[in-house]
Design an enzyme around this catalytic site. Structure first.
Site, PDB file in Angstrom:
ATOM      1  N   HIS A 194      -3.053  -1.540   0.654  1.00 15.40           N
ATOM      2  CA  HIS A 194      -3.648  -1.584  -0.681  1.00 15.40           C
ATOM      3  C   HIS A 194      -4.534  -0.376  -0.923  1.00 15.40           C
ATOM      4  O   HIS A 194      -4.692   0.087  -2.039  1.00 15.40           O
ATOM      5  CB  HIS A 194      -4.394  -2.899  -0.899  1.00 15.40           C
ATOM      6  CG  HIS A 194      -3.452  -4.026  -1.099  1.00 15.40           C
ATOM      7  ND1 HIS A 194      -3.141  -4.915  -0.102  1.00 15.40           N
ATOM      8  CD2 HIS A 194      -2.690  -4.372  -2.161  1.00 15.40           C
ATOM      9  CE1 HIS A 194      -2.242  -5.768  -0.560  1.00 15.40           C
ATOM     10  NE2 HIS A 194      -1.958  -5.466  -1.795  1.00 15.40           N
ATOM     11  N   ARG A 337      -0.433 -11.602 -12.173  1.00 14.84           N
ATOM     12  CA  ARG A 337      -0.152 -12.240 -10.890  1.00 14.84           C
ATOM     13  C   ARG A 337      -1.354 -13.090 -10.515  1.00 14.84           C
ATOM     14  O   ARG A 337      -2.492 -12.606 -10.574  1.00 14.84           O
ATOM     15  CB  ARG A 337       0.102 -11.179  -9.821  1.00 14.84           C
ATOM     16  CG  ARG A 337       0.306 -11.827  -8.459  1.00 14.84           C
ATOM     17  CD  ARG A 337       0.719 -10.843  -7.417  1.00 14.84           C
ATOM     18  NE  ARG A 337      -0.387  -9.992  -7.010  1.00 14.84           N
ATOM     19  CZ  ARG A 337      -0.255  -9.014  -6.129  1.00 14.84           C
ATOM     20  NH1 ARG A 337       0.930  -8.745  -5.616  1.00 14.84           N
ATOM     21  NH2 ARG A 337      -1.282  -8.278  -5.775  1.00 14.84           N
ATOM     22  N   GLU A 435       8.698 -11.637  -1.770  1.00 11.68           N
ATOM     23  CA  GLU A 435       7.984 -10.739  -0.856  1.00 11.68           C
ATOM     24  C   GLU A 435       8.205 -11.103   0.611  1.00 11.68           C
ATOM     25  O   GLU A 435       7.727 -10.421   1.503  1.00 11.68           O
ATOM     26  CB  GLU A 435       6.482 -10.809  -1.121  1.00 11.68           C
ATOM     27  CG  GLU A 435       6.094 -10.445  -2.529  1.00 11.68           C
ATOM     28  CD  GLU A 435       4.599 -10.481  -2.728  1.00 11.68           C
ATOM     29  OE1 GLU A 435       3.980  -9.429  -2.606  1.00 11.68           O
ATOM     30  OE2 GLU A 435       4.051 -11.568  -2.999  1.00 11.68           O
ATOM     31  N   ASN A 458       6.641  -4.008  -0.968  1.00 17.61           N
ATOM     32  CA  ASN A 458       5.638  -3.646   0.052  1.00 17.61           C
ATOM     33  C   ASN A 458       5.551  -4.740   1.108  1.00 17.61           C
ATOM     34  O   ASN A 458       5.590  -4.485   2.305  1.00 17.61           O
ATOM     35  CB  ASN A 458       4.260  -3.447  -0.583  1.00 17.61           C
ATOM     36  CG  ASN A 458       4.309  -2.494  -1.754  1.00 17.61           C
ATOM     37  OD1 ASN A 458       5.183  -1.655  -1.802  1.00 17.61           O
ATOM     38  ND2 ASN A 458       3.382  -2.636  -2.688  1.00 17.61           N
ATOM     39  N   ASP A 459       5.420  -5.961   0.639  1.00 14.90           N
ATOM     40  CA  ASP A 459       5.349  -7.065   1.596  1.00 14.90           C
ATOM     41  C   ASP A 459       6.720  -7.415   2.147  1.00 14.90           C
ATOM     42  O   ASP A 459       6.838  -7.798   3.303  1.00 14.90           O
ATOM     43  CB  ASP A 459       4.711  -8.299   0.941  1.00 14.90           C
ATOM     44  CG  ASP A 459       3.206  -8.177   0.955  1.00 14.90           C
ATOM     45  OD1 ASP A 459       2.653  -7.821   2.011  1.00 14.90           O
ATOM     46  OD2 ASP A 459       2.584  -8.401  -0.092  1.00 14.90           O
ATOM     47  N   ARG A 469       1.480  -3.562   7.248  1.00 15.35           N
ATOM     48  CA  ARG A 469       1.438  -2.410   6.344  1.00 15.35           C
ATOM     49  C   ARG A 469       0.118  -1.656   6.385  1.00 15.35           C
ATOM     50  O   ARG A 469       0.007  -0.551   5.869  1.00 15.35           O
ATOM     51  CB  ARG A 469       1.791  -2.830   4.909  1.00 15.35           C
ATOM     52  CG  ARG A 469       0.923  -3.900   4.335  1.00 15.35           C
ATOM     53  CD  ARG A 469       1.550  -4.511   3.077  1.00 15.35           C
ATOM     54  NE  ARG A 469       1.143  -3.836   1.861  1.00 15.35           N
ATOM     55  CZ  ARG A 469       1.125  -4.414   0.662  1.00 15.35           C
ATOM     56  NH1 ARG A 469       1.529  -5.672   0.519  1.00 15.35           N
ATOM     57  NH2 ARG A 469       0.748  -3.764  -0.389  1.00 15.35           N
ATOM     58  N   CYS A 506       8.320  -4.539  -8.251  1.00 17.90           N
ATOM     59  CA  CYS A 506       6.967  -4.068  -8.561  1.00 17.90           C
ATOM     60  C   CYS A 506       6.276  -3.480  -7.332  1.00 17.90           C
ATOM     61  O   CYS A 506       5.115  -3.113  -7.392  1.00 17.90           O
ATOM     62  CB  CYS A 506       6.128  -5.182  -9.178  1.00 17.90           C
ATOM     63  SG  CYS A 506       5.831  -6.549  -8.050  1.00 17.90           S
TER      64      CYS A 506
HETATM   65  C1  PEP Z   1       4.304  -5.965  -2.967  1.00 21.38           C
HETATM   66  O1  PEP Z   1       4.061  -6.630  -1.952  1.00 21.38           O
HETATM   67  O2  PEP Z   1       5.269  -5.180  -3.057  1.00 21.38           O
HETATM   68  C2  PEP Z   1       3.434  -6.078  -4.151  1.00 21.38           C
HETATM   69  C3  PEP Z   1       3.749  -5.520  -5.282  1.00 21.38           C
HETATM   70  O3  PEP Z   1       2.261  -6.754  -3.997  1.00 21.38           O
HETATM   71  P1  PEP Z   1       0.995  -6.118  -3.247  1.00 21.38           P
HETATM   72  O4  PEP Z   1       1.311  -4.660  -2.972  1.00 21.38           O
HETATM   73  O5  PEP Z   1      -0.169  -6.271  -4.131  1.00 21.38           O
HETATM   74  O6  PEP Z   1       0.924  -6.927  -2.006  1.00 21.38           O
HETATM   75 MG    MG Z   2       2.572  -8.164  -2.068  1.00 20.76          MG
END
Ligand code: PEP
Ligand code: MG
Length: 574
Positions: A194, A337, A435, A458-459, A469, A506
């Site tokens: 993040h 979200r 995710e 990402n997750d 991550r 996203c």
């Molecule tokens: C993701 O996991 O791809 C996502 C968009 O959520 P975050 O990056 O906030 O975990």
């Molecule tokens: Mg996520």
């Protein structure tokens, strides 16, 4: 001396500026071995810092505000005593002399030696005085770091500062959002932590996983940060500096050119329209969204309203924030979200990270475990839905029963509002994030209960490849092009398309222009990314031929060979 360091670039562009060392804990100090000739100056610098700290503390002692607790004076006396103790200063000076350590490092070493002695004390009261020693040392370190002494000061005040940190939490980054810096570099962190996402959201070059930057770089040293290549050059010579200034200019020209695409509709060469939405953290991000030409908010990470504070935002405060975003977006979709707290985004007053935070009580799991907190948020979102085009997005779903429980709670919140005759959009769309591999494999079942899906790559990558991550030691294994990741992403898009519900991506993959055609080829027609990436992705879409990219993308799904995958991707982007 000039040298270069390599890390992982997380936000492109080139910055040239002076290092500003920051640290979470003041005690995180760099070590360097000084040339013998500099020792007398270093000792003088250390003694001056002790003297400045003493004067500050004496002034505090003399001006204790009326009504302060009685212990306050005694506490300052104790600190003055520790500060004046020769065990602290004399031994530190010895270390500077004998080991040629910089003052900060020498002081920290001596503090650690003292703390070990404290551990052996039997008396509880005296043993607890450890914390006082640490606080006094912190004060001196602050003075030392705040007055870098012999290190050169920025020669020109208009050259920007570059933040150099060991680590920055997402909460820290939110604080830096209000200040202007030329670039960020950190020792740890992965590309989709993040912290990296937020650095990207500031639209300035940034690099993570540099490992020793905080230790090797000194305050006010001149740095070049190449966010694209992940390279930092410390104390560059004139020729290198001139070369990078040239590249910096070219990057800027490119950026200005892209701005012309702002109001162009994102259509492929064969006329298919693609939606490009924006990811935001706070209502204050809306001007940047407008600037990017994004046609909606695909991800409002609402948990950022909860960070850097000692309480929970109440329903009214949340309602005002969500309504503002809905109204500012003037009827365009706003996907809020629900709270994705947990893992690296902990509440200041209730850290529940546990041993394995990414696998722990996070996102929807936490909300279901804290129904009151969740209910407050749901009421606030529903109330705001009356003022714009809001949709609800549920993070980190992994099972149908979790989804059912969540839907049940949304129905309950709606009933409560209806009973109180408070307006809300009765048909507010509800979507789920994909995710977790379990969710990607459950799309057909989830799709029956949801109005839309959003793939959080990402997750999804973190959980598919078992790579934390936020951990820089495995950052090199974090691979969006891993065949298993591609299969899960493609499968989720295809299943949502088959079920006839909208699906977007996203995660950071959506904002990476080198992956735009691949995702288009998987059947994706909706992307959500940080506003800074919208125009570059749009530029890619405008030049894409759907039948061609679909053919190549499907071919990529048939190979497990990394080299072949990279070759195919290059062909796709040619
Ligand atoms: C993701 O996991 O791809 C996502 C968009 O959520 P975050 O990056 O906030 O975990
Ligand atoms: Mg996520």
């Amino acid at each position: 001396m000039s040298f270069a360091m390599h890390g992982v670039g997380v936000s492109g562009g080139i910055a040239i500026g002076y290092a500003h060392l920051i640290s979470h804990a003041v005690l995180e100090v760099p070590l360097f071995i000084l040339p013998a000739a500099q020792i007398p100056d270093e000792i003088a610098r250390f003694k001056a810092a002790i003297e400045t700290t003493r004067l500050e503390m004496e002034s505090l002692r003399a001006n204790i505000p009326a009504g302060s607790p009685a212990e306050f004076g005694a506490f300052l006396d104790l600190h003055l005593m520790i500060l004046g103790d020769s065990m602290l200063s004399r031994e530190t000076v010895n270390l500077i002399q004998s080991k040629r350590f910089n003052a900060e490092w020498a002081l920290k070493q001596q503090m650690e030696a003292l703390l070990t002695q404290f551990d052996q004390i039997e008396d509880d009261y005296l043993r607890e005085r450890k914390a006082d020693v640490v606080q006094v040392v912190e004060r001196v370190l602050k003075t030392l770091l705040g007055h870098p002494g012999p290190v050169s000061q920025p020669a020109s005040p208009d050259l920007s500062r570059i933040l150099v940190a060991h680590d920055l939490s997402p909460a820290d980054m939110m604080l830096f959002k209000q200040q202007r810096f030329a670039a960020f570099i950190t020792d740890v962190g992965g590309t989709t932590s993040h912290t990296a996402i937020l650095a990207r959201s500031l639209n300035i070059p940034s690099i993570v996983a540099l490992h020793h930057a905080r230790q090797l770089i000194r305050e006010s040293e001149l740095l070049i940060v190449d966010g694209q290549q992940g390279v930092v050059i410390v104390n560059p010579d004139k020729q290198i500096l001139a070369e990078y200034k040239l590249r910096q200019g070219q990057w800027e020209i490119e950026r200005q050119k892209l701005k012309r695409l702002k109001s162009t509709v994102a259509t492929t060469l064969d006329g298919t329209v693609v939606e490009l939405h924006a990811n935001i953290e706070l209502p204050q991000d809306i001007p940047q969204v407008k600037e990017s030409g994004a046609t909606g908010i695909g991800l409002f990470r609402s948990e950022f309203l909860f960070l850097n504070r000692d309480d929970l935002p109440d329903e009214e405060e949340q309602f005002a924030a969500y309504r503002k975003v809905a109204q500012d977006m003037k009827g365009l979709p706003v996907t809020i979200r629900t709270l994705d707290l947990g893992a690296d985004k902990q509440l200041r007053f209730a850290d529940r990270s546990g041993d394995n935070p990414a696998l722990g009580l996070r996102a929807i799991r936490l909300c279901l475990a804290e129904p009151q907190m969740f209910h407050t948020q749901l009421r606030a979102i529903l109330r705001a839905s009356h003022y714009g085009n809001i949709q609800i997005l549920i993070p980190m779903l992994s099972s149908l029963s979790e989804l059912r429980q969540t839907l049940h709670l949304i129905v309950h919140a709606k009933q409560e509002l209806a009973l109180a005759e408070i307006p809300f959009a009765a048909n507010i769309p509800i979507g789920g994030m994909i995710e977790v591999p379990a969710a990607a494999l459950s799309v057909p079942a989830f799709a029956k209960h949801l109005d839309f899906l959003s793939i959080g790559t990402n997750d999804l990558i973190q959980y598919t490849l078992a790579i934390d991550r936020t951990d820089d030691t495995v950052a090199h294994l974090y691979d969006p092009l891993h065949p298993a990741v591609l299969q899960l992403v493609a499968m989720s898009i295809a299943a949502a398309n088959k079920a006839g519900i909208p699906v977007s991506v996203c995660g950071e993959m959506a904002g990476d222009a080198s992956l735009t055609r691949l995702l288009l080829g998987f059947g994706l027609r909706e992307f959500s990314m940080h506003p800074a990436h919208v125009l570059r992705v749009k530029q890619q879409i405008l030049k894409s031929d759907l039948p061609h990219v679909t053919r190549l993308a499907q071919k990529m799904l048939k190979t497990h060979e990394p080299e072949k995958l990279h070759q195919l991707l290059a062909r796709l982007n040619a």
